[in-house]
Scaffold this motif. Structure first.
Motif, PDB file in Angstrom:
ATOM      1  N   GLY A  65       0.803  -1.222   0.000  1.00 49.87           N
ATOM      2  CA  GLY A  65       0.000   0.000   0.000  1.00 49.87           C
ATOM      3  C   GLY A  65       0.831   1.265   0.000  1.00 49.87           C
ATOM      4  O   GLY A  65       0.291   2.355   0.098  1.00 49.87           O
ATOM      5  N   ASN A  66       2.159   1.133  -0.092  1.00 45.95           N
ATOM      6  CA  ASN A  66       3.002   2.336  -0.127  1.00 45.95           C
ATOM      7  C   ASN A  66       3.811   2.335  -1.421  1.00 45.95           C
ATOM      8  O   ASN A  66       4.868   1.698  -1.497  1.00 45.95           O
ATOM      9  N   PRO A  67       3.326   3.048  -2.424  1.00 43.62           N
ATOM     10  CA  PRO A  67       4.004   3.027  -3.735  1.00 43.62           C
ATOM     11  C   PRO A  67       5.379   3.680  -3.722  1.00 43.62           C
ATOM     12  O   PRO A  67       6.128   3.586  -4.683  1.00 43.62           O
ATOM     13  N   PHE A  68       5.714   4.369  -2.595  1.00 40.00           N
ATOM     14  CA  PHE A  68       6.988   5.097  -2.543  1.00 40.00           C
ATOM     15  C   PHE A  68       8.148   4.225  -2.049  1.00 40.00           C
ATOM     16  O   PHE A  68       9.288   4.678  -2.031  1.00 40.00           O
ATOM     17  N   VAL A  69       7.859   2.990  -1.619  1.00 45.08           N
ATOM     18  CA  VAL A  69       8.939   2.095  -1.181  1.00 45.08           C
ATOM     19  C   VAL A  69       9.372   1.252  -2.388  1.00 45.08           C
ATOM     20  O   VAL A  69       8.683   0.323  -2.796  1.00 45.08           O
ATOM     21  N   LYS A  70      10.495   1.624  -2.947  1.00 49.27           N
ATOM     22  CA  LYS A  70      11.031   0.969  -4.142  1.00 49.27           C
ATOM     23  C   LYS A  70      12.202   0.066  -3.738  1.00 49.27           C
ATOM     24  O   LYS A  70      12.708   0.182  -2.613  1.00 49.27           O
ATOM     25  N   PRO A  71      12.707  -0.788  -4.656  1.00 48.51           N
ATOM     26  CA  PRO A  71      13.889  -1.599  -4.325  1.00 48.51           C
ATOM     27  C   PRO A  71      15.061  -0.744  -3.849  1.00 48.51           C
ATOM     28  O   PRO A  71      15.741  -1.080  -2.877  1.00 48.51           O
ATOM     29  N   GLU A  72      15.260   0.424  -4.497  1.00 51.90           N
ATOM     30  CA  GLU A  72      16.393   1.271  -4.087  1.00 51.90           C
ATOM     31  C   GLU A  72      16.171   1.885  -2.699  1.00 51.90           C
ATOM     32  O   GLU A  72      17.123   2.213  -1.992  1.00 51.90           O
ATOM     33  N   THR A  73      14.885   2.035  -2.300  1.00 52.82           N
ATOM     34  CA  THR A  73      14.585   2.540  -0.945  1.00 52.82           C
ATOM     35  C   THR A  73      15.065   1.530   0.085  1.00 52.82           C
ATOM     36  O   THR A  73      15.653   1.884   1.112  1.00 52.82           O
ATOM     37  N   THR A  74      14.772   0.261  -0.180  1.00 53.29           N
ATOM     38  CA  THR A  74      15.174  -0.809   0.733  1.00 53.29           C
ATOM     39  C   THR A  74      16.698  -0.876   0.830  1.00 53.29           C
ATOM     40  O   THR A  74      17.264  -1.017   1.916  1.00 53.29           O
ATOM     41  N   GLU A  75      17.352  -0.738  -0.307  1.00 54.05           N
ATOM     42  CA  GLU A  75      18.822  -0.746  -0.343  1.00 54.05           C
ATOM     43  C   GLU A  75      19.375   0.404   0.508  1.00 54.05           C
ATOM     44  O   GLU A  75      20.297   0.223   1.311  1.00 54.05           O
ATOM     45  N   LEU A  76      18.787   1.584   0.363  1.00 52.15           N
ATOM     46  CA  LEU A  76      19.235   2.755   1.120  1.00 52.15           C
ATOM     47  C   LEU A  76      19.002   2.543   2.620  1.00 52.15           C
ATOM     48  O   LEU A  76      19.865   2.864   3.447  1.00 52.15           O
ATOM     49  N   ALA A  77      17.832   1.982   2.972  1.00 54.60           N
ATOM     50  CA  ALA A  77      17.514   1.754   4.392  1.00 54.60           C
ATOM     51  C   ALA A  77      18.570   0.862   5.036  1.00 54.60           C
ATOM     52  O   ALA A  77      19.083   1.162   6.128  1.00 54.60           O
TER      53      ALA A  77
END
Length: 930
Positions: A263-275
């Motif tokens: 439900g959160n379109p702003f969490v992308k693969p690169e977001t996870t990598e950055l986190a």
């Protein structure tokens, strides 16, 4: 009422902070603000004591006469008051605990001292207690669910007020120093007044990640080692210094921030990598800082002590590393072996940190020194120093900051938290369907029944080359789904194997939903078969969140456990199955009673199934902040779990405002962690002795209550004409959707006024704002009334259940808190917002009837004269907030009227700002949002 000295001290602090706030308002706000605040507060206080329609009308006219800017400042003043009350309460609770410890009295229920003493008094041997400790895993999971209205900047300023307030109590100050301290608090309040507490922009996911990291940096790195020290002291005090009990490191932390894409379109693969990299960066920085502190402290000279042979060998190995990297010998600290060692360790850690930072910037890390291969090597070095210090008689030096750093390394590794990934099941089904469809001669996956799907998935997982994939031809959604799994594989290789926790599948309706994820993981090389047999580096946690899903949990899980491919993968990953239970959606779906009971039954079913298959099972509780979303005190919540289902491990979400209340201050974080861990220790007693089973008659009664409760809830929510219109119109839901408190949308589908479309958080948030708190109590009154009728014996039975059964007691204790927070006379004010006022008044009439019924029935069962008689401190805390909550609700109603009726877009925007502030203020005052 407040004769207790501690209560008087708290009231004095609140009066002091309120007076200082008044000074700031007098000097720095618009001219009328302080007068308006005081008139509204005093007027509504009078109305609480005695209803006066004329006065109420006069107060509403005053509110309606104010311009948007003045209203915004009035609301800000109320919000600041709540923040200062929270600080005073938190500080005084901490000081009261410290006083009890200093007096040498038996500590509170839930303290380590009380818990360990109970075990000792019950005759639990040191060996058995050690065995229990070895099984423990305590795992809070931080989420970014949009329920946190407070900015990080504001938290930091409140922290400074907390510390200054503590100095006022703890230090012997002369008059001048006292004046300085009061000035310091006044200055911080003034800064708060000039800091905008509402975010100007909607937070990005990276903002949410930083906010999560704030609690580790500011609080948990200090709190966690202290918690272990408290437990060790309690063990020594009760079992004796030579008892041989060793406390292992069992606290772990999880996170969903940057991993939760449902439900959160702003969490992308690169977001996870950055986190993942942001987590690694923070923990490496923390270790480097502590290594420098240790280096200043461990100044031992090799002329005056003899380090252990193992330590000296490691120093030689370090020399080789240093020469290899630097091209020369290390010249510093030739005769101070520990400082020499710590310098080399720091150099290695810095290399790890540099590599992480280069990658965060998208730069190559070629040419950088290797650093540590992993956290285990760093930990081994720390233990070498500890053992060497003990070896030459300096055990006390080994037991200080060094031991605390060892605890941190054991708890946080190089990854800080286990990042869970969450995605909704339909996304995986779409991806798998598309991948099958792209293969020549492949079957039409979508047309398969469940049995055929499981066969096709198992076959593909076992196949050496399941699919030929051309990424360029895939839909963007499927490409993104595949890339998420690739990021998991890449970051495990980069940071460490423990960097990810579970892959959570929301809306799990069938066993194939789990196997689809396993196939996608297979494509990224996370699971499969090699020359040594099956391997599996991804653990999957199916999430059951609706009433229907909870009813089918045993069918889905037994199908999975009976699938040979899945069972092989499970065994390869450590033979532990995690199952997540959703409190929020099940409550929205069927009401608090049905939800609570279905969750209770689901846990028993899953644990029994897993035991039967020889699989270890951990339950993951998706608890929200409020009672309507599974919230409530952690200690009681853990003890209320079904007997023999907590086998040493507990995992639960901590979200929104709960993070601030529990973890913003290290003093409170220590207390909250202690209360949760002691609950876990007590609930895990079944590991060392046979538990007392639940009484069948109590289970049967709850069965009946849950049935009545679900019928009553659905009768209102699903079968009452106009009910959802009432909810949308008579709560500030439109404002909640616009509030910049989270990165995810409030609705699954825009402009869809259905129960399915609205998310569980705004559902609970909206009812709370309008002071109805409906999800947390509605249906309990009808259920108890229908069960007991006029039968005195049935009432006596319910009263016994309340006294004897922790589950039932926790349920009704939480109900009392929600009933106390509800205010039907205020909910009535929101009726003026309804388009069909008559219909809305009828619906509120039904809610009011059930409120009265629930109030009477709960008090009868609990044997109390008034709500929360058993928790007077919490009752006083909530009551003192009403002075400012009442006017705020009336302000909010006036603002909603203005905002919704204003046709001029520019003027409408002017009213939006104070409206959003009113939502913020009410959530701060009720200490709840969603």
């Amino acid at each position: 009422m407040n004769e207790h000295p501690q209560a008087q001290t708290l009231e004095r602090d609140i009066q002091l902070y309120t007076a200082l706030l008044g000074e700031v308002l007098r000097e720095h706000s618009r001219k009328r603000v302080l007068v308006v605040v005081e008139r509204l507060r005093d007027g509504f206080m009078q109305l609480r004591e005695q209803e006066d329609p004329e006065l109420r009308e006069k107060l509403m006219k005053r509110i309606q006469s104010l311009d948007p800017q003045t209203l915004a400042e009035v609301i800000r003043a109320f919000t600041l008051y709540f923040g200062l009350v929270n600080v005073a309460e938190e500080l005084n609770a901490h000081l009261a605990r410290m006083d009890v410890i200093a007096a040498g009295e038996r500590l509170w229920v839930g303290s380590f001292d009380d818990t360990v003493r109970q075990f000792k008094e019950d005759g639990v041997s040191p060996e058995h207690f050690q065995s229990l400790l070895e099984h423990l895993i305590y795992l809070p999971v931080f989420t970014a669910h949009p329920t946190e209205a407070r900015r990080r900047t504001i938290s930091e300023t409140f922290r400074r007020i907390f510390l200054a307030g503590q100095d006022l109590h703890r230090l012997k100050l002369n008059e001048e120093e006292l004046e300085d301290k009061l000035q310091e608090i006044l200055t911080q309040i003034q800064i708060l007044w000039k800091t905008d507490e509402v975010r100007v922009h909607k937070p990005q996911v990276t903002d949410e990640i930083r906010r999560g990291l704030h609690f580790f940096r500011e609080s948990l790195f200090e709190a966690v080692p202290r918690v272990y020290r408290f437990l060790e002291k309690a063990v020594r005090r009760n079992y004796g210094a030579g008892c041989g009990i060793r406390v292992p490191s069992f606290i772990r932390f999880g996170s969903w921030i940057g991993g939760d894409r449902d439900g959160n379109p702003f969490v992308k693969p690169e977001t996870t990598e950055l986190a993942v990299r942001m987590h690694a960066e923070l923990i490496l920085e923390a270790y480097l800082e502590r290594l420098q502190d240790l280096s200043r402290m461990l100044s031992h000279s090799s002329a005056l002590c003899q380090p252990s042979p193992a330590f000296l060998d490691s120093l030689d190995a370090d020399e080789e590393y240093w020469v290899g990297v630097m091209g020369q010998r290390q010249r510093r600290f030739l005769y101070e072996p520990y400082r020499r060692k710590l310098t080399m360790m720091g150099h290695r850690l810095q290399a790890n940190l540099d590599r992480i930072r280069r990658r965060m910037e998208g730069l190559s890390d070629d040419g950088l020194p290797d650093g540590y291969a992993g956290a285990a090597d760093f930990l081994a070095d720390l233990m070498l120093i500890r053992d060497s210090l003990i070896h030459h008689g300096d055990a006390s030096a080994a037991d200080g900051p060094l031991q605390d750093l060892i605890r941190l390394a054991e708890t946080f590794g190089f990854h800080l938290v286990h990042l869970d990934i969450r995605q909704e099941s339909t996304r995986h089904t779409q991806a798998v369907t598309e991948l099958f469809a792209r293969q020549p001669g492949a079957p039409f996956y979508q047309a398969f029944n469940e049995e055929q799907r499981l066969m096709a998935l198992a076959e593909a997982i076992a196949h050496p080359h399941p699919f030929i994939i051309d990424k360029a031809t895939l839909t963007p959604e499927t490409r993104e789904t595949l890339e998420t799994f690739e990021v998991i594989a890449r970051m495990r290789a980069e940071v460490g194997e423990r960097v990810f926790g579970q892959y959570v599948i929301s809306m799990t309706h069938a066993a194939s939903h789990v196997m689809e994820v396993m196939l996608l993981a297979r494509l990224a090389g996370l699971v499969g078969v090699d020359n040594r047999g099956w391997f599996c580096t991804l653990q999957v946690s199916p999430l059951f969140e609706t009433i229907e899903d909870l009813s089918h949990i045993d069918r889905v899980m037994s199908t999975l456990f009976d699938d040979p491919t899945y069972l092989a993968l499970l065994r390869a990953s450590g033979n532990q199955q995690e199952v997540m239970l959703g409190y929020s959606d099940s409550c929205k779906d069927g009401g608090i009673l049905a939800s609570s009971w279905k969750l209770f039954e689901a846990q028993k079913k899953v644990i029994a199934l897993a035991d039967d298959r020889g699989v270890a099972c951990r339950l993951f509780h998706g608890r929200g902040g409020t009672v309507g979303r599974g919230g409530g005190p952690t200690h009681e919540a853990i003890l209320a779990q079904p007997v023999d289902t907590v086998h040493g491990q507990i995992k639960f979400t901590e979200q929104g405002e709960v993070l601030s209340y529990r973890y913003a201050n290290p003093e409170t974080a220590r207390y909250e962690l202690t209360m949760g861990i002691s609950g876990l220790i007590k609930a895990s007693r079944c590991l060392i002795e046979p538990p007392e089973p639940e009484r069948n008659d109590y289970l049967a009664i709850m069965d009946e209550l849950a049935r009545h409760g679900e019928a009553a809830y659905r009768g209102l929510v699903r079968d009452t004409e106009g009910f959802l219109d009432y909810f949308y119109e008579c709560t500030p839901l439109d404002g909640i959707a616009l509030l910049n408190i989270g990165s995810r949308p409030a609705h699954r589908k825009k402009a869809d006024r259905s129960l399915a479309s609205i998310r569980a958080i705004p559902w609970v948030f909206g009812w709370g704002q309008a002071r109805v708190t409906l999800p947390a109590w509605f249906s309990i009154g009808q259920a108890i009334e229908r069960y007991r009728g006029h039968d005195v014996e049935r009432l006596a039975k319910l009263q016994r259940m309340y006294q004897e059964w922790p589950y039932f007691r926790a349920l009704l204790s939480n109900t009392q808190m929600s009933l106390f927070k509800a205010e039907m006379h205020i909910a009535r004010e929101y009726l003026r917002l309804a388009e069909d006022r008559e219909r809305a008044a009828q619906i509120l009439g039904l809610i009011e009837e059930e409120y009265q019924r629930t109030l009477v029935q709960v008090l009868n069962v609990a044997g109390l004269l008034a709500l929360m008689d058993e928790t007077p401190e919490l009752r006083h805390s909530l009551a003192r907030r009403n002075l400012y909550l009442d006017p705020l609700n009336h302000i909010q109603v006036a603002l909603l009227e203005r905002y919704r009726s204003e046709e001029d877009e520019a003027k409408r925007e002017e009213w939006l700002d104070p409206l959003l502030r009113s939502i913020n203020a009410l959530s701060a005052g009720m200490r709840n949002t969603g």
